[in-house]
Design an enzyme around this catalytic site. Structure first.
Site, PDB file in Angstrom:
ATOM      1  N   LYS A  21       0.778  -1.183  -0.077  1.00 49.13           N
ATOM      2  CA  LYS A  21      -0.034   0.014  -0.043  1.00 49.13           C
ATOM      3  C   LYS A  21       1.014   1.510   0.155  1.00 49.13           C
ATOM      4  O   LYS A  21       0.764   1.968  -0.730  1.00 49.13           O
ATOM      5  CB  LYS A  21      -1.017   0.091   1.168  1.00 49.13           C
ATOM      6  CG  LYS A  21      -1.854   1.205   1.258  1.00 49.13           C
ATOM      7  CD  LYS A  21      -2.715   1.296   2.463  1.00 49.13           C
ATOM      8  CE  LYS A  21      -3.624   0.220   2.526  1.00 49.13           C
ATOM      9  NZ  LYS A  21      -4.695   0.487   3.757  1.00 49.13           N
ATOM     10  N   GLU A  36      10.649  -5.072   3.863  1.00 48.04           N
ATOM     11  CA  GLU A  36      10.696  -6.384   3.337  1.00 48.04           C
ATOM     12  C   GLU A  36      10.166  -6.583   1.917  1.00 48.04           C
ATOM     13  O   GLU A  36      10.940  -6.947   1.019  1.00 48.04           O
ATOM     14  CB  GLU A  36       9.863  -7.417   4.247  1.00 48.04           C
ATOM     15  CG  GLU A  36      10.004  -7.501   5.608  1.00 48.04           C
ATOM     16  CD  GLU A  36       9.338  -6.651   6.543  1.00 48.04           C
ATOM     17  OE1 GLU A  36       9.281  -7.052   7.571  1.00 48.04           O
ATOM     18  OE2 GLU A  36       8.949  -5.679   5.995  1.00 48.04           O
ATOM     19  N   GLY A  80      -4.689  -4.604   5.236  1.00 43.27           N
ATOM     20  CA  GLY A  80      -3.891  -5.561   4.474  1.00 43.27           C
ATOM     21  C   GLY A  80      -4.515  -7.014   4.675  1.00 43.27           C
ATOM     22  O   GLY A  80      -4.594  -7.702   3.879  1.00 43.27           O
ATOM     23  N   ARG A  81      -4.872  -7.478   5.666  1.00 42.57           N
ATOM     24  CA  ARG A  81      -5.285  -8.793   6.006  1.00 42.57           C
ATOM     25  C   ARG A  81      -6.634  -8.753   5.294  1.00 42.57           C
ATOM     26  O   ARG A  81      -7.352 -10.072   5.130  1.00 42.57           O
ATOM     27  CB  ARG A  81      -5.280  -9.244   7.651  1.00 42.57           C
ATOM     28  CG  ARG A  81      -6.001  -8.111   8.454  1.00 42.57           C
ATOM     29  CD  ARG A  81      -5.841  -8.259  10.022  1.00 42.57           C
ATOM     30  NE  ARG A  81      -6.361  -7.293  10.628  1.00 42.57           N
ATOM     31  CZ  ARG A  81      -6.034  -6.094  11.167  1.00 42.57           C
ATOM     32  NH1 ARG A  81      -4.825  -5.722  10.617  1.00 42.57           N
ATOM     33  NH2 ARG A  81      -6.658  -5.476  11.958  1.00 42.57           N
ATOM     34  N   GLU A  91      -4.079 -10.254  14.534  1.00 45.20           N
ATOM     35  CA  GLU A  91      -3.771  -9.117  14.213  1.00 45.20           C
ATOM     36  C   GLU A  91      -4.987  -8.118  14.506  1.00 45.20           C
ATOM     37  O   GLU A  91      -4.852  -6.981  15.048  1.00 45.20           O
ATOM     38  CB  GLU A  91      -3.087  -8.790  12.884  1.00 45.20           C
ATOM     39  CG  GLU A  91      -2.647  -7.470  12.642  1.00 45.20           C
ATOM     40  CD  GLU A  91      -1.783  -7.392  11.317  1.00 45.20           C
ATOM     41  OE1 GLU A  91      -0.706  -7.857  11.290  1.00 45.20           O
ATOM     42  OE2 GLU A  91      -2.596  -6.879  10.240  1.00 45.20           O
ATOM     43  N   HIS A 116      -1.232 -37.381  14.207  1.00 42.41           N
ATOM     44  CA  HIS A 116      -0.101 -37.971  14.618  1.00 42.41           C
ATOM     45  C   HIS A 116       0.808 -37.125  15.159  1.00 42.41           C
ATOM     46  O   HIS A 116       2.169 -37.235  15.437  1.00 42.41           O
ATOM     47  CB  HIS A 116       0.601 -38.769  13.351  1.00 42.41           C
ATOM     48  CG  HIS A 116      -0.316 -39.836  12.602  1.00 42.41           C
ATOM     49  ND1 HIS A 116      -0.361 -40.974  12.951  1.00 42.41           N
ATOM     50  CD2 HIS A 116      -1.273 -39.511  11.744  1.00 42.41           C
ATOM     51  CE1 HIS A 116      -1.313 -41.690  12.203  1.00 42.41           C
ATOM     52  NE2 HIS A 116      -1.896 -40.983  11.750  1.00 42.41           N
ATOM     53  N   LYS A 140       8.204  -2.031  13.475  1.00 47.14           N
ATOM     54  CA  LYS A 140       8.977  -1.377  11.988  1.00 47.14           C
ATOM     55  C   LYS A 140       9.723  -0.126  12.442  1.00 47.14           C
ATOM     56  O   LYS A 140      10.645   0.234  11.778  1.00 47.14           O
ATOM     57  CB  LYS A 140       7.495  -1.182  11.070  1.00 47.14           C
ATOM     58  CG  LYS A 140       6.501  -1.976  10.574  1.00 47.14           C
ATOM     59  CD  LYS A 140       5.629  -1.613   9.597  1.00 47.14           C
ATOM     60  CE  LYS A 140       4.968  -2.518   8.898  1.00 47.14           C
ATOM     61  NZ  LYS A 140       3.865  -2.351   8.245  1.00 47.14           N
TER      62      LYS A 140
END
Length: 553
Positions: A210, A216, A271-272, A357, A388, A516
Site C-alpha cells: 500500500k 521487506e 492488508g489482512r 492482528e 499423529h 517497524k
C-alpha cells in the site's frame, strides 16, 4: 461512545453466562447427546454454501440464548450494519473497513466521503480483467516477445498470506499457463531461491505494498529488479515486467513501473482483508477472472448471510460468540483450525493474521485498559497429519483447546477410498474430543485384549481420554471459488463479532507498527562503519556487536 471495560464484565448478561458455565461443569456432552436425540439437527445451520455443526460444544439452548442476549446488549446488530454500510468502524484511524465493498456485485452504491467506492472497485476489476486476459491469451508478452510463464508476487502479511491461501486452495481451477511464486520473507534465501526457478524473459513481477515503503517488500523488489537488469532486461523493459498494487503511485513510477500498470489500494481496506482487491492479481492470473469473480461472489453471499440471517442462525455470529464463550468463560487460551483438505493447508496461517492482528488488543475502542482476555492464539494444520502430532495434547492434555474441523463432502481427486478415509478421520477426531474414553471403558477394553487384572489396573488410567472437548465441524460440497470465498469471509466476520463483544478496534494494528519503527533505528547500527551508539538496552547492543563481528563490520 464505547463502554468502559468494567461495564462488560459487570453486565447481567455476562454474569448469567458465568452462572451457566458453573452449571455446565457438572454435565458432559455425552449426557447432552443422550438426553436430546435432536441435538445435532437443532445445532446445525447453513449459509452461503457452508454448513456448521456446532452440536459438539459445551452449551445448551439456555447458553445459546444467553450468548445472543449478550450480543444484543453489545449492539452487535447495529455495529454489523455500520460495518457493512461504510461507517468509520476503524476508530483509531477514523476510517471505514469496507472489504465487503470489494466483493459487492456493483448494483448498489456505498459512499465514502461522497465517493461511490463500489464504482471504483468495479472499474479496478475491469482493469484487472483486461490485464489478466492479456497475459493468459499471450497478447501481453515479455520484452523478448515470449509469453509469460511465471508470476512472482512480492508482498508480506495480508499481501502474501491471503493470496497464497486462495491460490493453493483453488489449484484445481488453475488455467495451466501461469506458475505463481510468493516472496515475503526478508531472509534473502526466499527471493534468491525463487529467482533461480524463473526466466527473466517470461516472468512477471507483482509488487504488493500500500505504501510502497514496506521494508521487506521494497528490499525484495529491489533485488528482483537488479536480477532482471543483470539477466537480459533493461530499464525500458521494467514497465512490461513489473506491476504494482499500491496507493503510492509516484513511488511506483520512480521504481520504473508505468502508471497504467499500477492498481489501486484504498485506505478503507486493511492488508489482512485485501485479497479481494487487486492484491488478488496473482490468484486471478492463475485461476482466471471468471473464477476470481466467483470467489468474490462466494464472499458476498457470506456478507449477505451475515447481514440478514437471525443471530441464532448466523454462522459468523454463532462461531464468534462460541469463541468468546471459551476464551472468557472457560479460560481457553488457544483455538485450533484443522482443515481436512490438502488444498486448504494454508488456512491456519491466514487466519492467524486475520484474528490475532485484529483482536490482539488490550484497550477498548475508547482507550480504556481491559480487565478481560481478548484474542486467543490461533494455530493448527492440515488433517490428518496433526492426528499423529499435536492432537495428543488436545485429547489428553490439561488445556482446553476448542477446534474447528473443516472438510468438503467431495474431493477433486478421488483415488481408492482416500476421501472416505479422510472423512472418517475427521469425524472420529471430533467424536473423540467430545466423547473421550472413561476409566471403565479403558478397563473393559484392556480386559478384552487378555491382560490380567494387575496389568489392566496399571495401564487403564493412561488410556483414559477426558472428552468434553468442544469443536465445530464446517462442511461444504467441494472446495471451489464460491465456497473458498464464503469460508474466508465467514472468518472475517467471526473476527469482527468477537471484537464487538470485547469492545476493541479490530481494524488497526499499532503493535505491528512499533516493530517497524524500531527496526529502522537498529538497521543503521548493524551496517554502519562507524562506532555505534546504544540501541537502548544491553541485550540488543550485545546482539548488534555479535552481528557486526560475524560480518566483519
Amino acid at each position: 461512545m464505547p463502554e468502559h471495560p468494567a461495564v462488560l464484565t459487570s453486565k447481567p448478561e455476562w454474569q448469567a453466562l458465568n452462572e451457566r458455565r458453573d452449571k455446565l461443569r457438572s454435565i458432559t456432552m455425552r449426557e447432552l447427546f443422550t438426553q436430546d436425540p435432536d441435538r445435532a439437527s437443532r445445532y446445525f445451520i447453513e449459509g452461503a454454501g457452508l454448513a456448521l455443526d456446532f452440536s459438539k460444544n459445551l452449551l445448551t439452548d439456555e447458553t445459546l440464548t444467553e450468548l445472543m442476549t449478550l450480543a444484543h446488549s453489545c449492539r452487535l446488530e447495529e455495529r454489523r450494519d455500520e460495518l457493512l454500510s461504510g461507517a468509520r468502524v476503524n476508530v483509531t484511524e477514523n476510517r471505514p473497513a469496507l472489504h465487503t465493498a470489494l466483493r459487492h456485485p456493483g448494483n448498489e452504491s456505498i459512499l465514502v466521503d461522497g465517493v461511490d467506492v463500489v464504482a471504483e472497485v468495479q472499474q479496478t476489476l475491469n482493469r484487472m480483467e483486461a490485464f489478466v486476459d492479456g497475459v493468459l491469451d499471450t497478447s501481453r508478452t515479455g520484452f523478448s516477445g515470449k509469453a509469460f510463464t511465471d508470476v512472482v508476487s512480492i508482498g508480506i502479511g495480508g499481501s502474501y498470506l491471503g493470496p497464497k491461501l486462495v491460490g493453493e486452495s483453488l489449484q484445481p481451477f488453475w488455467q495451466g499457463s501461469i506458475r505463481c511464486h510468493y516472496v515475503a520473507n526478508i531472509d534473502g534465501t526466499d527471493i534468491c531461491e525463487t529467482l533461480r526457478q524463473v526466466n527473466p524473459e517470461t516472468t512477471l513481477f507483482l509488487i504488493q505494498s500500500k505504501s510502497f515503503r514496506t521494508q521487506e517488500t521494497l528490499e525484495n523488489s529491489k533485488v528482483a529488479r537488479q536480477w532482471f537488469l543483470d539477466n537480459g532486461g533493461d530499464e525500458a523493459s521494467i514497465a512490461r515486467h513489473f506491476m504494482a498494487v499500491t496507493a503510492n503511485v509516484p513511488a511506483a513510477e520512480d521504481f520504473g513501473i508505468d502508471a497504467d500498470n499500477v492498481f489501486p489500494m484504498w485506505d478503507w481496506v486493511g492488508g489482512r482483508y485485501s485479497l479481494w482487491s487487486a492484491i488478488g492479481l496473482p490468484v486471478a492470473l492463475t485461476i482466471g477472472m471468471e473464477n476470481f469473480r466467483a470467489l468474490l461472489a462466494g464472499a458476498h453471499a457470506m456478507d449477505r448471510h451475515f447481514g440478514e440471517a437471525p443471530l441464532e442462525r448466523n454462522l459468523p455470529v454463532v462461531m464468534g460468540l462460541l469463541s468468546v464463550w471459551y476464551n472468557n468463560f472457560w479460560d481457553a487460551e488457544t483455538h485450533a483450525i484443522l482443515p481436512y483438505d490438502h488444498y486448504l493447508r494454508s488456512l491456519p496461517d491466514h487466519l492467524q493474521q486475520l484474528d490475532m492482528e485484529s483482536n490482539g488488543k488490550s484497550v477498548t475502542e475508547s482507550g480504556q485498559p481491559l480487565d478481560y482476555q481478548t484474542g486467543p492464539v490461533l494455530w493448527g494444520g492440515v488433517g490428518s497429519n496433526g492426528q499423529h502430532a499435536y492432537h495428543q495434547l488436545i485429547h489428553q492434555g490439561t488445556r482446553l483447546i476448542p477446534a474447528d474441523f473443516i472438510i468438503p463432502l467431495k474431493t477433486h481427486n478421488p483415488v481408492a477410498t482416500h476421501h472416505a478415509d479422510l472423512f472418517a478421520n475427521c469425524l472420529s477426531q471430533s467424536r473423540a474430543m467430545m466423547a473421550g474414553k472413561t476409566l471403565a471403558e479403558a478397563r473393559a477394553e484392556l480386559a478384552t485384549e487378555g491382560l490380567d487384572e494387575k496389568a489392566v489396573e496399571a495401564l487403564a488410567p493412561h488410556k483414559v481420554i477426558p472428552g468434553n472437548k468442544p469443536s465445530n465441524t464446517l462442511i461444504m460440497e467441494k472446495v471451489a471459488p464460491e465456497t473458498v470465498g464464503a469460508l474466508i469471509a465467514l472468518y472475517e466476520h467471526r473476527t469482527f463479532v468477537q471484537g464487538v463483544i470485547w469492545d476493541v478496534d479490530s481494524f488497526d494494528q499499532w503493535g505491528v507498527e512499533l516493530g517497524k519503527q524500531l527496526g529502522k533505528g537498529i538497521l543503521p547500527k548493524l551496517l554502519s562503519q562507524d562506532a555505534i551508539s546504544t540501541a537502548g538496552d544491553s541485550s540488543t547492543d550485545q546482539l548488534i556487536r555479535k552481528f557486526r563481528s560475524a560480518n566483519g563490520l
